[in-house]
Design a protein around this motif. Structure first.
Motif, PDB file in Angstrom:
ATOM      1  N   ASP A  40       0.788  -1.083   0.067  1.00 11.06           N
ATOM      2  CA  ASP A  40      -0.043   0.082  -0.001  1.00 11.06           C
ATOM      3  C   ASP A  40       0.742   1.166  -0.233  1.00 11.06           C
ATOM      4  O   ASP A  40       0.296   2.338  -0.605  1.00 11.06           O
ATOM      5  N   LEU A  41       1.997   1.348   0.635  1.00  9.39           N
ATOM      6  CA  LEU A  41       2.761   2.323   0.730  1.00  9.39           C
ATOM      7  C   LEU A  41       3.438   2.700  -0.521  1.00  9.39           C
ATOM      8  O   LEU A  41       3.645   3.834  -1.097  1.00  9.39           O
ATOM      9  N   MET A  42       3.766   1.420  -1.246  1.00  8.65           N
ATOM     10  CA  MET A  42       4.509   1.633  -2.659  1.00  8.65           C
ATOM     11  C   MET A  42       3.596   2.176  -3.444  1.00  8.65           C
ATOM     12  O   MET A  42       3.755   2.822  -4.617  1.00  8.65           O
ATOM     13  N   VAL A  43       2.301   1.831  -3.507  1.00 11.37           N
ATOM     14  CA  VAL A  43       1.280   2.244  -4.344  1.00 11.37           C
ATOM     15  C   VAL A  43       1.164   3.880  -3.979  1.00 11.37           C
ATOM     16  O   VAL A  43       0.990   4.536  -5.035  1.00 11.37           O
ATOM     17  N   ALA A  44       1.086   4.249  -2.806  1.00  8.97           N
ATOM     18  CA  ALA A  44       0.980   5.806  -2.577  1.00  8.97           C
ATOM     19  C   ALA A  44       2.225   6.558  -2.819  1.00  8.97           C
ATOM     20  O   ALA A  44       1.950   7.730  -3.497  1.00  8.97           O
ATOM     21  N   ILE A  45       3.209   5.844  -2.882  1.00  4.56           N
ATOM     22  CA  ILE A  45       4.574   6.539  -3.572  1.00  4.56           C
ATOM     23  C   ILE A  45       4.279   6.643  -4.964  1.00  4.56           C
ATOM     24  O   ILE A  45       4.528   7.985  -5.737  1.00  4.56           O
ATOM     25  N   GLN A  46       3.965   5.571  -5.807  1.00  6.69           N
ATOM     26  CA  GLN A  46       3.700   5.574  -7.112  1.00  6.69           C
ATOM     27  C   GLN A  46       2.664   6.863  -7.576  1.00  6.69           C
ATOM     28  O   GLN A  46       2.714   7.695  -8.437  1.00  6.69           O
ATOM     29  N   GLU A  47       1.660   6.935  -6.658  1.00 13.72           N
ATOM     30  CA  GLU A  47       0.442   7.863  -6.979  1.00 13.72           C
ATOM     31  C   GLU A  47       1.097   9.397  -6.686  1.00 13.72           C
ATOM     32  O   GLU A  47       0.735  10.313  -7.290  1.00 13.72           O
ATOM     33  N   HIS A  48       1.870   9.546  -5.623  1.00 16.13           N
ATOM     34  CA  HIS A  48       2.406  10.749  -5.426  1.00 16.13           C
ATOM     35  C   HIS A  48       3.104  11.279  -6.613  1.00 16.13           C
ATOM     36  O   HIS A  48       3.237  12.326  -6.705  1.00 16.13           O
ATOM     37  N   LEU A  49       4.056  10.484  -7.175  1.00 12.87           N
ATOM     38  CA  LEU A  49       4.981  10.711  -8.358  1.00 12.87           C
ATOM     39  C   LEU A  49       3.995  11.184  -9.712  1.00 12.87           C
ATOM     40  O   LEU A  49       4.325  12.075 -10.017  1.00 12.87           O
ATOM     41  N   MET A  50       2.773  10.182  -9.706  1.00 10.39           N
ATOM     42  CA  MET A  50       2.161  10.666 -10.745  1.00 10.39           C
ATOM     43  C   MET A  50       1.525  11.998 -10.663  1.00 10.39           C
ATOM     44  O   MET A  50       1.148  12.769 -11.686  1.00 10.39           O
ATOM     45  N   GLN A  51       0.777  12.357  -9.351  1.00  8.75           N
ATOM     46  CA  GLN A  51       0.384  13.554  -9.101  1.00  8.75           C
ATOM     47  C   GLN A  51       1.171  14.692  -9.156  1.00  8.75           C
ATOM     48  O   GLN A  51       0.774  15.797  -9.681  1.00  8.75           O
ATOM     49  N   ALA A  52       2.575  14.592  -8.932  1.00  7.31           N
ATOM     50  CA  ALA A  52       3.518  15.426  -9.034  1.00  7.31           C
ATOM     51  C   ALA A  52       3.825  15.839 -10.486  1.00  7.31           C
ATOM     52  O   ALA A  52       4.160  16.935 -10.629  1.00  7.31           O
TER      53      ALA A  52
END
Length: 427
Positions: A303-315
């Protein structure tokens, strides 16, 4: 690899997993029979060795010789049984998680959420291969002349953009404060230990690739016969093997790595598919997250890794959807797989750009990677791997979503300081 005791107690669950994952049937009764046979042989050999030691103490040469010969025969039989047993065990896939959708292929994947607005254009958006050719960023023709189809040259500002993506990922994943903020946003009670950047070998041996449960399908791998080495298909293939045959200390977990590597795939079975542009190449670059956790934290780590992926995409301000991958489309060692698909307006579709794989103890059991619990008893760690950036596909998404009416490409604001400009135009 699954625990044989789990297989013995849950034959129905294991058989269903094999079917749901579209794998060839495995004779589970034979697996159990071989396991029990192996167990008896080991007991017989131990008993013969004890009798041999007793004979030596009593100076009974004949009995000692007899025990030695019988033990040798048993050991040869054990090697044969062990080989047959392992050949079947490595064909059994991981068990899908309870929330994994059951289905034959990607048509059964389920969209969890959609994030971001698709861009609107007052012109007909172009595909990245046209943009790349017109702006002098992609030269697939020369790549094909030099190395064959599905090889290319990336040039100019697109190369600067690639290294800016790498710097963006490094700046986030190696920063504890940023990991903490991402975990808080995702409501995750989890360690915020940052990732250690790694540049791993781009090759590995067949036995190591097999222990990673990534050897098959071999047809999709590049193999150097003279050196008996495979070119890595992704950084997690080599980073995941970093701690094989080790017992890790509990206080050092989670161990998190960010591996950067050029990857190589034959793309077997994709003949005639996605031949334009840089979506499906034989050579490409990736940034991959890999982690080793205690068993109780394995699922939260995904779940953390997916959250990191989404953070990068939103950036990057790119529109995407998060997808739960079904049984028939997920990887052999995966217990739970979540993908991110990014909107590509030049192709009028979503394309997979990220994957996050919760492996559990499946790979660690093959790799013999354990953690020493507080009781002192070693236990298999849990492993996760996930894409930080599939560089080529992220470049595609930026090119197509940020294209302008005059043929230029705007650079995402977060990358502008790293690239040193805000627009990519023809030279």
């Amino acid at each position: 690899m699954l625990d044989i005791k789990f297989i013995k107690d849950n034959q129905g669950i294991v058989a269903k997993a094999i079917t749901d994952k579209n794998r060839e049937p495995v004779d589970l009764e034979q697996v159990i029979k071989l396991y029990d046979w192996r167990k008896r042989l080991r007991s017989d050999i131990d008993q013969l060795n004890r009798r041999r030691a007793e004979a030596a103490a009593a100076r009974n040469i004949d009995l000692g010789r007899q025990c030695k010969e019988e033990a040798a025969d048993k050991e040869e039989e054990l090697r044969r049984i062990e080989k047959e047993f392992m050949a079947l065990m490595v064909q059994i896939p991981n068990i899908p998680s309870p929330d994994t959708p059951i289905g034959p292929d990607e048509s059964a994947n389920q969209v969890i959420r959609t994030v971001g607005d698709k861009p609107t254009f007052d012109f007909s958006p172009k595909a990245h291969w046209d943009l790349g050719r017109e702006l002098g960023l992609i030269d697939s023709e020369k790549g094909a002349m030099v190395a064959g189809s599905r090889f290319t040259y990336l040039k100019g500002d697109l190369v600067l953009l690639q290294f800016a993506l790498i710097q963006l990922a490094l700046g986030v994943l190696t920063n504890r404060d940023k990991i903490e903020a991402i975990a808080a946003t995702a409501n995750l009670d989890i360690s915020t230990r940052p990732f250690v950047p790694v540049i791993p070998p781009a090759m590995l041996t067949g036995p190591v690739l097999n222990r990673m449960a990534r050897l098959e399908p071999k047809d999709d791998k590049y193999y150097i016969e003279k050196d008996e080495l495979f070119l890595a298909g992704s950084a997690e293939h080599t980073v995941g093997a970093l701690h094989m045959d080790e017992i890790l200390e509990l206080e050092k977990l989670p161990l998190r790595y960010l591996g950067y590597s050029t990857a190589f795939r034959r793309e077997a079975g994709s003949y005639g598919k996605d031949t334009k542009g840089i979506l499906r190449m034989h050579q490409f670059d990736k940034l991959e997250m890999q982690s080793f956790t205690s068993p109780e934290n394995g699922l939260a780590e995904q779940d953390l890794m997916v959250a990191i992926q989404e953070h990068l995409m939103q950036a990057l301000e790119l529109p995407y959807q998060v997808v739960m991958v079904c049984t028939g489309d997920m990887g052999f060692p995966d217990q739970r797989q979540i993908d991110i698909e990014t909107w590509m307006p030049g192709q009028d579709t979503y394309r997979e750009t990220h994957s996050a794989d919760f492996i559990g103890s499946f790979q660690p059991r093959r790799l013999n990677t354990k953690v020493r619990q507080q009781s002192g008893r070693p236990e298999y760690v849990h492993m996760n791997d996930a894409t930080a950036f599939a560089i080529g596909r992220t470049l595609i998404a930026i090119m197509e979503n940020y294209q302008q009416a005059d043929g230029t490409i705007a650079i995402p604001k977060v990358l502008q300081p790293l690239v040193g400009k805000d627009i990519i135009s023809a030279r």
